[in-house]
Design a protein around this motif. Structure first.
Motif, PDB file in Angstrom:
ATOM      1  N   ALA A  86      76.745   8.512  18.518  1.00 43.68           N
ATOM      2  CA  ALA A  86      76.218   9.471  17.544  1.00 43.68           C
ATOM      3  C   ALA A  86      76.144  10.866  18.145  1.00 43.68           C
ATOM      4  O   ALA A  86      76.433  11.864  17.481  1.00 43.68           O
ATOM      5  N   GLU A  91      79.592  18.135  15.536  1.00 46.89           N
ATOM      6  CA  GLU A  91      78.391  18.949  15.379  1.00 46.89           C
ATOM      7  C   GLU A  91      78.491  19.900  14.191  1.00 46.89           C
ATOM      8  O   GLU A  91      77.507  20.167  13.509  1.00 46.89           O
ATOM      9  N   THR A  94      78.087  17.860  10.982  1.00 43.84           N
ATOM     10  CA  THR A  94      76.676  17.467  10.921  1.00 43.84           C
ATOM     11  C   THR A  94      75.824  18.629  10.438  1.00 43.84           C
ATOM     12  O   THR A  94      74.929  18.465   9.606  1.00 43.84           O
ATOM     13  N   TYR A 127      75.857   6.208  10.770  1.00 44.31           N
ATOM     14  CA  TYR A 127      75.538   7.587  11.140  1.00 44.31           C
ATOM     15  C   TYR A 127      74.807   8.284   9.991  1.00 44.31           C
ATOM     16  O   TYR A 127      73.811   8.985  10.205  1.00 44.31           O
ATOM     17  N   MET A 131      71.017   9.792  10.279  1.00 45.13           N
ATOM     18  CA  MET A 131      70.703  11.189   9.996  1.00 45.13           C
ATOM     19  C   MET A 131      69.763  11.359   8.809  1.00 45.13           C
ATOM     20  O   MET A 131      69.241  12.447   8.572  1.00 45.13           O
ATOM     21  N   ARG A 222      73.646  16.880  22.204  1.00 46.09           N
ATOM     22  CA  ARG A 222      73.880  16.232  20.917  1.00 46.09           C
ATOM     23  C   ARG A 222      73.661  17.255  19.798  1.00 46.09           C
ATOM     24  O   ARG A 222      73.011  18.284  20.014  1.00 46.09           O
ATOM     25  N   GLN A 226      70.009  16.084  15.253  1.00 47.63           N
ATOM     26  CA  GLN A 226      69.698  14.704  15.633  1.00 47.63           C
ATOM     27  C   GLN A 226      68.366  14.580  16.363  1.00 47.63           C
ATOM     28  O   GLN A 226      67.752  13.498  16.359  1.00 47.63           O
ATOM     29  N   TRP A 227      67.906  15.644  16.985  1.00 45.06           N
ATOM     30  CA  TRP A 227      66.697  15.517  17.803  1.00 45.06           C
ATOM     31  C   TRP A 227      65.472  15.131  16.980  1.00 45.06           C
ATOM     32  O   TRP A 227      64.632  14.348  17.420  1.00 45.06           O
ATOM     33  N   ARG A 229      65.491  13.273  14.378  1.00 46.82           N
ATOM     34  CA  ARG A 229      65.636  11.849  14.059  1.00 46.82           C
ATOM     35  C   ARG A 229      65.275  10.981  15.264  1.00 46.82           C
ATOM     36  O   ARG A 229      64.616   9.942  15.122  1.00 46.82           O
ATOM     37  N   ASP A 236      70.053   5.527  16.899  1.00 52.13           N
ATOM     38  CA  ASP A 236      71.341   6.205  16.735  1.00 52.13           C
ATOM     39  C   ASP A 236      72.525   5.342  17.177  1.00 52.13           C
ATOM     40  O   ASP A 236      73.633   5.842  17.336  1.00 52.13           O
TER      41      ASP A 236
END
Length: 255
Positions: A86, A91, A94, A127, A131, A222, A226-227, A229, A236
């Motif tokens: 993940a 990026e 995302t 994924y 997210m 990353r 994502q942080w 989450r 992940d």
């Protein structure tokens, strides 16, 4: 205030005068945007195979079914790195996909929004769930790549019109053309520091720590989004293995 990295301080009257002068340019920019949108509505269109297969949670479905009965379809083509963690997923995609949240206003205007992911459905769907995206999500099998992309690449956005059992592509864009999907950029553009990216025309000494080959959408290895989450305890793992931290893929086509 002595910080040389700040704008000069003036009276409120002088400040309002400066803003009024800029507002003239802003209004001209808005009117030009309206004119471009009007020209976009007058573009010709090209026919697309309505039976091009996609993969959903219910199995294979044809493109025309993705419209969900509506007349128009906006598709975000999400880049994917097969077999990667993940943390190593695109990026840029995302960043843009994650900012599309409320779809009811699109539906009110007869538009369906959907993500067409380059990756296999099971892996990419995990994924999506990691997210926390509540979006219609489809995988594009190899046999549909050329039918839909026509020598273009994932990362693009495309608009379609349905007339009966026929489907037409009316518009597509990529690169910075996809920025309307990201209100964060519009907000940053109104702040004094801007996006803080190296390409921007900012006064000398303004902070510009973000390169623009994907680094602007990453933090500590990353995608930045994502942080939150991870902090909230979401798993992940995309492949039935222990979650990895990844090394951070660069050069995303969305950047």
């Amino acid at each position: 205030m002595t910080d040389l990295n700040n704008p000069p301080v003036v009276s409120r009257r002088d400040w309002l005068t400066a803003i009024d002068a800029l507002r003239v340019r802003e209004k001209a920019h808005t009117r030009e945007g309206d004119a471009i949108a009007a020209a976009r509505r007058r573009l010709p269109m090209t026919e697309v195979d309505p039976s091009a297969p996609l993969v959903s949670g219910e199995g294979r479905v044809p493109l025309i079914d993705v419209f969900a009965g509506r007349a128009q379809l906006f598709v975000s083509y999400h880049m994917w790195h097969d077999g990667h963690s993940a943390a190593d997923q695109c990026e840029g995609c995302t960043f843009f996909t994650g900012q599309v949240r409320e779809l009811s206003y699109l539906h009110q205007r007869d538009v369906t929004f959907a993500v067409f992911c380059q990756g296999p459905y099971e892996e990419s769907e995990r994924y999506r769930r990691f997210m926390g995206w509540d979006l219609p999500w489809y995988s594009v099998p190899a046999e549909s790549h050329e039918r839909l992309l026509a020598d273009r690449h994932f990362g693009m956005k495309a608009c379609y019109l349905r007339e009966g059992d026929r489907v037409f592509e009316t518009y597509w864009t990529t690169g910075r053309g996809v920025e309307p999907m990201a209100p964060s950029y519009g907000i940053l553009d109104m702040t004094v520091r801007g996006r803080q990216e190296t390409w921007e025309d900012s006064p000398a000494g303004w902070p510009q720590p973000f390169e623009t080959l994907g680094q602007q959408f990453r933090k500590d290895g990353r995608p930045t989004a994502q942080w939150a989450r991870i902090t909230a305890g979401h798993d992940d793992d995309l492949h039935g293995e222990e979650p990895g931290t990844g090394t951070g893929a660069s050069g995303c086509c969305c950047s």
